[in-house]
Design a protein around this motif. Sequence first.
Motif, PDB file in Angstrom:
ATOM      1  N   TRP A  24       7.803  17.987  -0.709  1.00  0.00           N
ATOM      2  CA  TRP A  24       7.067  17.709   0.529  1.00  0.00           C
ATOM      3  C   TRP A  24       5.589  17.499   0.237  1.00  0.00           C
ATOM      4  CZ3 TRP A  24       7.604  15.850   5.057  1.00  0.00           C
ATOM      5  CH2 TRP A  24       8.787  16.020   5.777  1.00  0.00           C
ATOM      6  N   GLN A  25       5.085  18.272  -0.718  1.00  0.00           N
ATOM      7  CA  GLN A  25       3.668  18.151  -1.011  1.00  0.00           C
ATOM      8  C   GLN A  25       3.342  16.768  -1.569  1.00  0.00           C
ATOM      9  OE1 GLN A  25       3.022  21.928  -2.520  1.00  0.00           O
ATOM     10  NE2 GLN A  25       1.143  22.246  -1.380  1.00  0.00           N
ATOM     11  N   ARG A  26       4.277  16.184  -2.305  1.00  0.00           N
ATOM     12  CA  ARG A  26       4.056  14.825  -2.821  1.00  0.00           C
ATOM     13  C   ARG A  26       4.069  13.807  -1.679  1.00  0.00           C
ATOM     14  NH1 ARG A  26       6.624  14.550  -8.652  1.00  0.00           N
ATOM     15  NH2 ARG A  26       6.309  16.711  -9.214  1.00  0.00           N
ATOM     16  N   ILE A  27       4.952  14.032  -0.705  1.00  0.00           N
ATOM     17  CA  ILE A  27       4.976  13.127   0.458  1.00  0.00           C
ATOM     18  C   ILE A  27       3.651  13.244   1.220  1.00  0.00           C
ATOM     19  CG2 ILE A  27       6.133  12.632   2.678  1.00  0.00           C
ATOM     20  CD1 ILE A  27       7.960  11.967   0.344  1.00  0.00           C
ATOM     21  N   VAL A  61      10.633  11.182  -6.027  1.00  0.00           N
ATOM     22  CA  VAL A  61      11.376  11.921  -4.992  1.00  0.00           C
ATOM     23  C   VAL A  61      12.162  10.916  -4.156  1.00  0.00           C
ATOM     24  CG1 VAL A  61      11.157  13.427  -2.972  1.00  0.00           C
ATOM     25  CG2 VAL A  61       9.551  13.673  -4.884  1.00  0.00           C
ATOM     26  N   ILE A  62      11.491   9.838  -3.772  1.00  0.00           N
ATOM     27  CA  ILE A  62      12.099   8.826  -2.908  1.00  0.00           C
ATOM     28  C   ILE A  62      13.243   8.125  -3.645  1.00  0.00           C
ATOM     29  CG2 ILE A  62      11.640   6.671  -1.635  1.00  0.00           C
ATOM     30  CD1 ILE A  62       8.646   7.817  -1.439  1.00  0.00           C
ATOM     31  N   GLY A  63      13.037   7.895  -4.940  1.00  0.00           N
ATOM     32  CA  GLY A  63      14.053   7.231  -5.761  1.00  0.00           C
ATOM     33  C   GLY A  63      15.364   8.015  -5.803  1.00  0.00           C
ATOM     34  N   GLU A  64      15.267   9.316  -5.611  1.00  0.00           N
ATOM     35  CA  GLU A  64      16.477  10.144  -5.673  1.00  0.00           C
ATOM     36  C   GLU A  64      17.197  10.237  -4.335  1.00  0.00           C
ATOM     37  OE1 GLU A  64      15.278  13.839  -7.422  1.00  0.00           O
ATOM     38  OE2 GLU A  64      14.733  12.834  -9.292  1.00  0.00           O
ATOM     39  N   LEU A  65      16.584   9.684  -3.278  1.00  0.00           N
ATOM     40  CA  LEU A  65      17.225   9.718  -1.962  1.00  0.00           C
ATOM     41  C   LEU A  65      18.033   8.432  -1.774  1.00  0.00           C
ATOM     42  CD1 LEU A  65      14.099  10.937   0.064  1.00  0.00           C
ATOM     43  CD2 LEU A  65      16.150  12.295  -0.455  1.00  0.00           C
ATOM     44  N   ASP A  66      19.297   8.576  -1.357  1.00  0.00           N
ATOM     45  CA  ASP A  66      20.153   7.386  -1.191  1.00  0.00           C
ATOM     46  C   ASP A  66      19.489   6.334  -0.316  1.00  0.00           C
ATOM     47  OD1 ASP A  66      22.021   8.383  -2.792  1.00  0.00           O
ATOM     48  OD2 ASP A  66      23.331   9.157  -1.186  1.00  0.00           O
ATOM     49  N   ARG A  96       0.839  -1.200   0.000  1.00  0.00           N
ATOM     50  CA  ARG A  96       0.000   0.000   0.000  1.00  0.00           C
ATOM     51  C   ARG A  96       0.873   1.249   0.000  1.00  0.00           C
ATOM     52  NH1 ARG A  96      -4.086   2.045   3.866  1.00  0.00           N
ATOM     53  NH2 ARG A  96      -3.557   0.399   5.311  1.00  0.00           N
ATOM     54  N   LEU A  97       2.011   1.146   0.694  1.00  0.00           N
ATOM     55  CA  LEU A  97       2.948   2.265   0.764  1.00  0.00           C
ATOM     56  C   LEU A  97       3.461   2.604  -0.641  1.00  0.00           C
ATOM     57  CD1 LEU A  97       4.702   4.192   2.453  1.00  0.00           C
ATOM     58  CD2 LEU A  97       6.328   2.320   2.769  1.00  0.00           C
ATOM     59  N   ALA A  98       3.868   1.572  -1.370  1.00  0.00           N
ATOM     60  CA  ALA A  98       4.400   1.788  -2.722  1.00  0.00           C
ATOM     61  C   ALA A  98       3.308   2.359  -3.632  1.00  0.00           C
ATOM     62  CB  ALA A  98       4.934   0.472  -3.286  1.00  0.00           C
ATOM     63  N   HIS A  99       2.091   1.856  -3.466  1.00  0.00           N
ATOM     64  CA  HIS A  99       0.969   2.316  -4.279  1.00  0.00           C
ATOM     65  C   HIS A  99       0.686   3.796  -3.982  1.00  0.00           C
ATOM     66  CE1 HIS A  99      -2.591   1.685  -6.710  1.00  0.00           C
ATOM     67  NE2 HIS A  99      -3.310   2.298  -5.800  1.00  0.00           N
ATOM     68  N   ALA A 100       0.675   4.148  -2.696  1.00  0.00           N
ATOM     69  CA  ALA A 100       0.387   5.529  -2.294  1.00  0.00           C
ATOM     70  C   ALA A 100       1.473   6.475  -2.812  1.00  0.00           C
ATOM     71  CB  ALA A 100       0.292   5.622  -0.765  1.00  0.00           C
ATOM     72  N   ALA A 101       2.730   6.032  -2.733  1.00  0.00           N
ATOM     73  CA  ALA A 101       3.838   6.874  -3.191  1.00  0.00           C
ATOM     74  C   ALA A 101       3.733   7.095  -4.705  1.00  0.00           C
ATOM     75  CB  ALA A 101       5.169   6.229  -2.832  1.00  0.00           C
ATOM     76  N   ALA A 102       3.369   6.033  -5.430  1.00  0.00           N
ATOM     77  CA  ALA A 102       3.245   6.165  -6.882  1.00  0.00           C
ATOM     78  C   ALA A 102       2.076   7.081  -7.232  1.00  0.00           C
ATOM     79  CB  ALA A 102       3.051   4.784  -7.516  1.00  0.00           C
ATOM     80  N   ALA A 103       0.966   6.922  -6.516  1.00  0.00           N
ATOM     81  CA  ALA A 103      -0.218   7.739  -6.797  1.00  0.00           C
ATOM     82  C   ALA A 103       0.088   9.222  -6.607  1.00  0.00           C
ATOM     83  CB  ALA A 103      -1.367   7.320  -5.890  1.00  0.00           C
ATOM     84  N   ALA A 104       0.919   9.522  -5.630  1.00  0.00           N
ATOM     85  CA  ALA A 104       1.224  10.918  -5.306  1.00  0.00           C
ATOM     86  C   ALA A 104       2.421  11.454  -6.085  1.00  0.00           C
ATOM     87  CB  ALA A 104       1.495  11.042  -3.805  1.00  0.00           C
ATOM     88  N   GLY A 105       3.069  10.573  -6.858  1.00  0.00           N
ATOM     89  CA  GLY A 105       4.274  11.002  -7.565  1.00  0.00           C
ATOM     90  C   GLY A 105       5.444  11.179  -6.612  1.00  0.00           C
ATOM     91  N   ALA A 106       5.333  10.614  -5.399  1.00  0.00           N
ATOM     92  CA  ALA A 106       6.419  10.724  -4.427  1.00  0.00           C
ATOM     93  C   ALA A 106       7.502   9.678  -4.717  1.00  0.00           C
ATOM     94  CB  ALA A 106       5.890  10.536  -3.002  1.00  0.00           C
ATOM     95  N   ASP A 107       7.152   8.665  -5.511  1.00  0.00           N
ATOM     96  CA  ASP A 107       8.121   7.599  -5.791  1.00  0.00           C
ATOM     97  C   ASP A 107       9.387   8.145  -6.443  1.00  0.00           C
ATOM     98  OD1 ASP A 107       6.527   8.232  -7.960  1.00  0.00           O
ATOM     99  OD2 ASP A 107       6.396   6.189  -8.738  1.00  0.00           O
TER     100      ASP A 107
END
Length: 263
Positions: free
Chosen positions: A146-149, A119-124, A106-117
Amino acid sequence: MTADRVTFTYPGADRPALSEVSATVGRGEVVALVGENGSGKTTLAKLLAGLYHPDSGTIRWDGTDLTAIHGDALRRRISVIAQDHTRWPLTVRENIVMGRPLDEERLAHAAAAAGADRVIGELDQGYDALLDRRFRGGHDLSGGQWQRIAAARGFYRDATLVIFDEPTSALDARAEHALFERIRRHADGRTVILITHRLASVRFADRIYVLDHGRVAEHGTHAELLRNGGLYADLYELQASAYQNPPRSSQNPADQNIPQEAL
Ligand SMILES: Nc1ncnc2c1ncn2[C@@H]1O[C@H](COP(=O)(O)OP(=O)(O)OP(=O)(O)O)[C@@H](O)[C@H]1O
């Protein structure tokens, strides 16, 4: 979800924020509330969500008057993503899950829905990255990141109703357009109430309510409202012409991240 001739005045205010407002939001619909500053959009969303009770008129969910439903039960069914979201000095994962049971899928789905994936992909450290510069190894995000998170936090909650209250003020026009597209696609049967000033983004809502000084001026689909030639058409025209006449310093639309379809 229906509002029937609802009137609401904030304590101490000398005039109602909403007067005799009626509105219907169908299950699974994306409904946009638009109108100028102070027209009552946020107040109507809060009343529909049962966060405030009307002075007169009724709010019903599936026919049940909201005053008969316990506040806690209601709050569990609502997710609010607002412009003043909280930036917790916690990891990305904690900022999205926010104390609810962890479900990686669900976490991965939520991140993708918000386009936060992205942002997260760019963090080590990905989901384990600490979002606070004051700590060693901590990261800082831009307002739009932050708004995507925060949007992912809203998607993660298992809510029946998701209210997006100008979640996009820190996003550029292209990013906002993309977020609304994703909201539509990932609503997954949830009901969505969208509040924004950027009319190019609400065109795809199932229905749009236009508020003016605490009253519903008109409602309908984007096409119907444009045909009506009323307040919505005026506001839309105004925004479209602002896009068409960019400041002389930047005549190139590509410089401004304006979606082509808004031109
Ligand atoms: N907590 C409050 N106490 C008193 N008056 C309030 C409060 N919140 C809003 N109002 C008033 O109620 C009216 C409607 O406000 P509301 O926030 O619903 O408008 P809005 O359309 O969402 O505005 P904006 O586009 O500026 O966010 C305004 O006149 C506002 O000043």
